[in-house]
Design a protein around this motif. Structure first.
Motif, mmCIF file in Angstrom:
data_model
loop_
_atom_site.group_PDB
_atom_site.id
_atom_site.type_symbol
_atom_site.label_atom_id
_atom_site.label_comp_id
_atom_site.label_asym_id
_atom_site.label_seq_id
_atom_site.Cartn_x
_atom_site.Cartn_y
_atom_site.Cartn_z
ATOM 1 N N GLN A 193 -5.605 1.700 5.717
ATOM 2 C CA GLN A 193 -4.971 1.644 7.033
ATOM 3 C C GLN A 193 -3.466 1.435 6.896
ATOM 4 O OE1 GLN A 193 -7.448 -1.574 8.449
ATOM 5 N NE2 GLN A 193 -8.588 -0.225 9.832
ATOM 6 N N ALA A 194 -3.071 0.584 5.957
ATOM 7 C CA ALA A 194 -1.642 0.326 5.740
ATOM 8 C C ALA A 194 -0.926 1.589 5.264
ATOM 9 C CB ALA A 194 -1.453 -0.800 4.731
ATOM 10 N N ALA A 195 -1.553 2.357 4.384
ATOM 11 C CA ALA A 195 -0.945 3.596 3.884
ATOM 12 C C ALA A 195 -0.707 4.577 5.030
ATOM 13 C CB ALA A 195 -1.827 4.227 2.807
ATOM 14 N N SER A 253 0.849 -1.187 0.000
ATOM 15 C CA SER A 253 0.000 0.000 0.000
ATOM 16 C C SER A 253 0.886 1.239 0.000
ATOM 17 C CB SER A 253 -0.904 0.003 1.234
ATOM 18 O OG SER A 253 -1.794 1.095 1.172
ATOM 19 N N ALA A 254 0.618 2.146 -0.933
ATOM 20 C CA ALA A 254 1.377 3.388 -1.046
ATOM 21 C C ALA A 254 0.499 4.570 -0.669
ATOM 22 C CB ALA A 254 1.891 3.565 -2.472
ATOM 23 N N ALA A 255 1.090 5.508 0.059
ATOM 24 C CA ALA A 255 0.396 6.725 0.482
ATOM 25 C C ALA A 255 0.809 7.884 -0.419
ATOM 26 C CB ALA A 255 0.723 7.049 1.932
ATOM 27 N N ILE A 256 -0.171 8.527 -1.029
ATOM 28 C CA ILE A 256 0.077 9.703 -1.855
ATOM 29 C C ILE A 256 -0.277 10.901 -0.975
ATOM 30 C CG2 ILE A 256 -0.345 10.788 -4.084
ATOM 31 C CD1 ILE A 256 0.627 7.759 -4.132
ATOM 32 N N GLN A 260 10.133 6.896 -4.313
ATOM 33 C CA GLN A 260 8.769 6.387 -4.393
ATOM 34 C C GLN A 260 7.936 7.009 -3.287
ATOM 35 O OE1 GLN A 260 9.088 2.020 -2.809
ATOM 36 N NE2 GLN A 260 10.882 2.447 -4.060
ATOM 37 N N PHE A 261 6.698 6.605 -3.195
ATOM 38 C CA PHE A 261 5.817 7.097 -2.142
ATOM 39 C C PHE A 261 6.010 6.255 -0.887
ATOM 40 C CE2 PHE A 261 3.589 7.902 -6.221
ATOM 41 C CZ PHE A 261 3.671 9.286 -6.200
ATOM 42 N N PRO A 262 5.716 6.815 0.301
ATOM 43 C CA PRO A 262 5.748 5.977 1.500
ATOM 44 C C PRO A 262 4.865 4.753 1.268
ATOM 45 C CG PRO A 262 5.389 8.276 2.094
ATOM 46 C CD PRO A 262 5.276 8.182 0.594
ATOM 47 N N ALA A 263 5.393 3.574 1.573
ATOM 48 C CA ALA A 263 4.656 2.353 1.248
ATOM 49 C C ALA A 263 5.202 1.166 2.025
ATOM 50 C CB ALA A 263 4.751 2.065 -0.250
ATOM 51 N N GLY A 264 4.376 0.128 2.098
ATOM 52 C CA GLY A 264 4.800 -1.109 2.724
ATOM 53 C C GLY A 264 3.733 -2.167 2.602
ATOM 54 N N GLU A 265 4.055 -3.355 3.087
ATOM 55 C CA GLU A 265 3.131 -4.481 2.977
ATOM 56 C C GLU A 265 1.886 -4.272 3.817
ATOM 57 O OE1 GLU A 265 5.065 -8.219 3.767
ATOM 58 O OE2 GLU A 265 6.118 -8.156 1.842
ATOM 59 N N ILE A 266 0.767 -4.705 3.259
ATOM 60 C CA ILE A 266 -0.510 -4.672 3.969
ATOM 61 C C ILE A 266 -0.519 -5.859 4.919
ATOM 62 C CG2 ILE A 266 -3.020 -4.794 3.734
ATOM 63 C CD1 ILE A 266 -2.577 -3.690 0.817
ATOM 64 N N GLU A 267 -0.725 -5.590 6.199
ATOM 65 C CA GLU A 267 -0.715 -6.647 7.205
ATOM 66 C C GLU A 267 -2.066 -7.351 7.263
ATOM 67 O OE1 GLU A 267 0.607 -4.704 10.804
ATOM 68 O OE2 GLU A 267 2.650 -4.505 10.037
ATOM 69 N N MET A 314 -0.036 -3.552 -5.988
ATOM 70 C CA MET A 314 0.059 -2.231 -5.369
ATOM 71 C C MET A 314 -1.313 -1.604 -5.222
ATOM 72 S SD MET A 314 3.345 -1.374 -4.936
ATOM 73 C CE MET A 314 3.034 0.354 -4.594
ATOM 74 N N SER A 315 -1.536 -0.969 -4.074
ATOM 75 C CA SER A 315 -2.736 -0.183 -3.822
ATOM 76 C C SER A 315 -2.280 1.240 -3.515
ATOM 77 C CB SER A 315 -3.493 -0.758 -2.621
ATOM 78 O OG SER A 315 -4.595 0.048 -2.309
ATOM 79 N N TYR A 316 -2.979 2.227 -4.053
ATOM 80 C CA TYR A 316 -2.594 3.630 -3.883
ATOM 81 C C TYR A 316 -3.715 4.395 -3.183
ATOM 82 C CZ TYR A 316 0.910 2.359 -7.348
ATOM 83 O OH TYR A 316 1.932 1.750 -8.010
ATOM 84 N N THR A 317 -3.367 5.147 -2.125
ATOM 85 C CA THR A 317 -4.341 5.888 -1.336
ATOM 86 C C THR A 317 -3.898 7.340 -1.191
ATOM 87 O OG1 THR A 317 -4.929 3.908 -0.069
ATOM 88 C CG2 THR A 317 -5.519 6.027 0.900
ATOM 89 N N ALA A 318 -4.765 8.269 -1.558
ATOM 90 C CA ALA A 318 -4.493 9.688 -1.332
ATOM 91 C C ALA A 318 -4.670 9.980 0.154
ATOM 92 C CB ALA A 318 -5.449 10.547 -2.152
ATOM 93 N N CYS A 319 -3.731 10.746 0.718
ATOM 94 C CA CYS A 319 -3.753 11.060 2.146
ATOM 95 C C CYS A 319 -3.522 12.556 2.361
ATOM 96 C CB CYS A 319 -2.673 10.287 2.885
ATOM 97 S SG CYS A 319 -2.843 8.495 2.835
ATOM 98 N N GLU A 320 -4.057 13.040 3.480
ATOM 99 C CA GLU A 320 -3.799 14.425 3.864
ATOM 100 C C GLU A 320 -3.115 14.449 5.221
ATOM 101 O OE1 GLU A 320 -7.568 16.428 4.007
ATOM 102 O OE2 GLU A 320 -8.293 15.226 5.680
ATOM 103 N N VAL A 321 -2.281 15.442 5.441
ATOM 104 C CA VAL A 321 -1.527 15.568 6.681
ATOM 105 C C VAL A 321 -2.454 15.996 7.808
ATOM 106 C CG1 VAL A 321 0.340 16.795 7.840
ATOM 107 C CG2 VAL A 321 0.584 16.123 5.438
ATOM 108 N N VAL A 322 -2.356 15.289 8.938
ATOM 109 C CA VAL A 322 -3.109 15.630 10.141
ATOM 110 C C VAL A 322 -2.202 16.387 11.108
ATOM 111 C CG1 VAL A 322 -4.345 14.704 12.142
ATOM 112 C CG2 VAL A 322 -4.646 13.643 9.903
#
Length: 137
Positions: free
Chosen positions: A52-54, A13-16, A38-45, A84-92
């Motif tokens: 959630q993984a992103a 899972s990659a976080a955009i 690349q984008f922050p990413a890692g294996e989906i547990e 690969m799964s890609y998820t758009a994210c916003e900073v909290v």
């Protein structure tokens, strides 16, 4: 030992992560073939959604707390063969830094026009479309 196919290995899972007109990119210490930036990413547990993984991987790698805002798509990566799964994210909250020094050696906030310098082979089309809108508005 037999080689696992993309379907047998855990998905990635990659976080955009977009903030203030830039997208967060990380540089891995060990390149995956031609992949360096690349984008922050890692294996989906097990039991974890791609979103959630992103979020988790972004925190583990960069210390940045993010929220998943939109699932952008799934593909088998043409360079690595990984699902690969890609998820758009916003900073909290937080400030991005190299937290996982075993995996990463650098990070950068990249403007839209700079992306080809970091990813010369191009981005997954739904990710590029999202960034085209998010980084120019």
């Amino acid at each position: 030992m037999t080689q696992q196919t993309a379907e047998e290995r855990p998905g990635i899972s990659a976080a955009i992560v977009v903030c203030e007109g830039h997208v967060l990119m990380v540089r891995r210490r060990v390149s995956e073939g031609p992949l360096s930036w690349q984008f922050p990413a890692g294996e989906i547990e097990p039991g974890e959604s791609p979103e959630q993984a992103a979020v988790r991987e972004t925190a583990e790698e960069t210390g940045l707390e993010v929220d998943a805002i939109k699932h952008l798509g799934v593909r088998v990566h043409p360079k690595t063969g990984r699902l690969m799964s890609y998820t758009a994210c916003e900073v909290v909250s937080g400030t991005a830094d190299v937290v996982d020094t075993d995996e990463l050696d650098a990070l950068a906030w990249v403007a839209l026009a700079e992306i080809p310098e970091y990813v010369p082979y191009g981005l997954f089309e739904p990710v590029q479309e999202f960034l085209d809108g998010a980084l120019t508005s």
